[in-house]
Design a protein around this motif. Structure first.
Motif, PDB file in Angstrom:
ATOM      1  N   ASN A   1       0.757  -1.235   0.017  1.00 31.10           N
ATOM      2  CA  ASN A   1       0.357   0.132   0.057  1.00 31.10           C
ATOM      3  C   ASN A   1       0.918   1.274   0.105  1.00 31.10           C
TER       4      ASN A   1
ATOM      5  N   GLY B   1       2.577   3.765   5.174  1.00 29.71           N
ATOM      6  CA  GLY B   1       2.085   2.474   5.258  1.00 29.71           C
ATOM      7  C   GLY B   1       1.926   1.987   6.845  1.00 29.71           C
TER       8      GLY B   1
ATOM      9  N   GLY C   1      -1.277   3.116   4.895  1.00 32.66           N
ATOM     10  CA  GLY C   1      -1.095   3.340   3.517  1.00 32.66           C
ATOM     11  C   GLY C   1      -2.577   3.926   3.129  1.00 32.66           C
ATOM     12  N   ARG C   2      -3.109   4.621   3.829  1.00 34.29           N
ATOM     13  CA  ARG C   2      -4.689   5.218   3.481  1.00 34.29           C
ATOM     14  C   ARG C   2      -5.572   4.284   2.778  1.00 34.29           C
ATOM     15  N   SER C   3      -5.604   2.945   3.440  1.00 37.38           N
ATOM     16  CA  SER C   3      -6.008   1.547   2.729  1.00 37.38           C
ATOM     17  C   SER C   3      -7.362   1.302   3.108  1.00 37.38           C
TER      18      SER C   3
ATOM     19  N   LEU D   1      -2.107  -1.053  10.030  1.00 40.00           N
ATOM     20  CA  LEU D   1      -3.124  -2.120   9.232  1.00 40.00           C
ATOM     21  C   LEU D   1      -3.019  -3.368  10.147  1.00 40.00           C
TER      22      LEU D   1
ATOM     23  N   ARG E   1      -9.377   4.821   2.776  1.00 39.69           N
ATOM     24  CA  ARG E   1      -9.331   5.244   1.477  1.00 39.69           C
ATOM     25  C   ARG E   1      -9.905   6.456   0.978  1.00 39.69           C
TER      26      ARG E   1
END
Length: 486
Positions: free
Chosen positions: A33, A39, A44-46, A187, A272
């Motif tokens: 990401n 990350g 990772g702004r996911s 994460l 996201r």
């Protein structure tokens, strides 16, 4: 209970394997990401809607929801059910009306932490670094206090459940948290939170099914009135205040809790960019409402076992008396999940404040992706061990009191630079004054007055907001606003 000790260890071992596996998987996804610090710091702004909602609710409804609030309900009655429920609409409001704004503005500025967001929003150069350093130091000190209480709480519960000394229970729990957080950063925290939330929701459903299978809601109310009418028709809002309406002060407090506290609001930075926050709120609402029902245990126990020596024994006594040991063991694991979901968030936030914010404030311009990731991970280990040491050697303390002292004071310190700045943007001097004023006011009221656990931080928020505006206005000739991103 000893007859089922092997089962408790089996359940714990399975959960630890699952958490560590998620940490290992998230490590690979983290590097896919993002190749920089984002990350580790913000996944990772996911994050998508479901996992994002899960980590918000799991972190907000900590072990207090399962252990502390039933005790409060046992002692004070149904007012605690209403007070606990205030967190559900507060979280939804924060997600609907603040999350997108904070997420977009932070992404535009390249901010990966809340102290960094406050600094880049208000000042540049040396003043900006001072703002970031002060916000980071307050975050480290105050959340480390809360982390210590969480480690003690999880250690106490694990020790009793697994028949271990308290120090060993705490070491085992914080060791697992350190391992998966080191592997995957935010994460890993988010994924494990989502898993732990599923267990917390299952526990809440099992508890409600047993209680309402024994006593219908109307029968429970009737039985409570027979014990003490004040349990369902209180004349005051104790422990929230003397006035009956004081319990509703929990709503603004819980909103600020979600929107401003770094270990909560940093989750908004991890979504996201294309996430629909209305969908996030649709997940947050039922999750939070289900967990808000847990204080019913205290009301049920007040009817079934009115003679408990300590109100805080309501949940442990309930698990031992009214559930099969296997179910009781599963729910104990879920309570540990609730505590760990908060502890891992606190640890990640404290480590980020030290390894990212303080490093950038003291040594600007020195960036090496491999080195910074190693520093991020080392900080997780260091502060995890520091929190454990503080727990082992600290004098006796009230767990919930330390939590309020840490989070309430940090909330008051940051409300001006983080929340008020959404409507009116001040400057770096205003941000520093707001942080100092909120810190002193809330901390002073909580330590040296009987203003109340909600009133103290809210008064601190008012002082912080006022100073933010007044000092900014007075110093605009010295330090102008930084132009906020659109």
């Amino acid at each position: 209970m000893n007859d089922y000790l092997w089962l408790n260890w089996l359940i714990m071992a399975a959960s630890m394997i699952g958490l560590l596996w998620l940490g290992w998987k998230s490590c690979g996804a983290m590097h896919q990401n993002a190749e920089d610090e984002s990350g580790f710091l913000v996944a990772g702004r996911s994050l998508g809607p479901l996992v994002g909602a899960g980590t918000i609710v799991a972190t907000g409804y900590s072990g207090w929801g399962f252990m502390g609030s039933p005790g409060v309900a046992y002692q004070f009655g149904a007012v605690e059910l209403l007070g606990n429920f205030m967190f559900a609409p507060a979280m939804v409001i924060a997600v609907l009306f603040f999350a997108r704004f904070l997420s977009s503005r932070a992404e535009a500025m390249g901010s990966c932490t809340i102290p960094e967001y406050a600094a880049r929003l208000h000042a540049t150069g040396r003043l900006g670094r001072v703002v970031q350093a002060v916000a980071a130091l307050m975050t480290i000190v105050l959340l480390l206090v809360f982390l210590t209480s969480q480690i003690k709480a999880v250690g106490m519960l694990a020790a009793g459940w697994l028949d271990l000394p308290e120090a060993w229970g705490a070491t085992l729990m914080i060791g697992v948290i350190i391992l998966y957080t080191v592997l995957g950063g935010m994460l890993a925290v988010a994924w494990t939170d989502a898993l732990m939330l599923s267990g917390m929701l299952a526990a809440a459903v099992i508890i409600c099914a047993q209680i309402f299978g024994d006593l219908s809601p109307l029968a429970l109310v009737s039985e409570l009135r027979a014990v003490d009418a004040a349990l369902v028709d209180p004349a005051t809002a104790e422990p929230y205040g003397k006035h009956p309406g004081a319990v509703f002060m929990v709503l603004p407090y819980a909103f600020m809790f979600t929107a401003v506290l770094p270990y909560m609001s940093v989750r908004f930075l991890a979504f996201r960019p294309d996430v629909n926050f209305s969908k996030v709120a649709l997940f947050v609402a039922p999750f939070a409402c289900i967990l808000s029902l847990i204080p019913i245990v205290g009301l049920y126990m007040r009817v079934r076992m009115p003679g408990l020596e300590a109100a805080d024994q309501a949940m442990p006594a309930y698990l031992q008396t009214f559930l099969h040991p296997a179910l009781g063991g599963f729910i104990t694991l879920c309570i540990l999940f609730a505590m760990k979901s908060t502890a891992n968030s606190l640890l990640h936030t404290v480590a980020a404040a030290a390894s990212h914010d303080l490093r950038r404030a003291l040594f600007p311009g020195r960036e090496n992706p491999a080195a910074t990731l190693a520093i991020n991970r080392a900080a997780v280990v260091v502060f995890g061990l520091v929190g454990l040491a503080m727990m082992l050697y600290a004098p006796p303390f009230l767990l919930s009191w330390l939590g309020i002292l840490g989070t309430g004071t940090l909330l008051a310190a940051l409300v001006g630079p983080i929340f008020v700045s959404s409507f009116w943007l001040g400057n770096g001097w205003g941000a520093l004054a707001a942080m100092a004023g909120g810190f002193v006011t809330s901390g002073g009221l909580l330590l040296w007055s009987d203003a109340g656990w909600v009133v103290g931080p809210l008064v601190g928020c008012l002082v912080s907001s006022t100073l933010y505006v007044l000092v900014s206005l007075a110093t605009f000739g010295i330090s102008r606003r930084v132009e906020a991103p659109a």
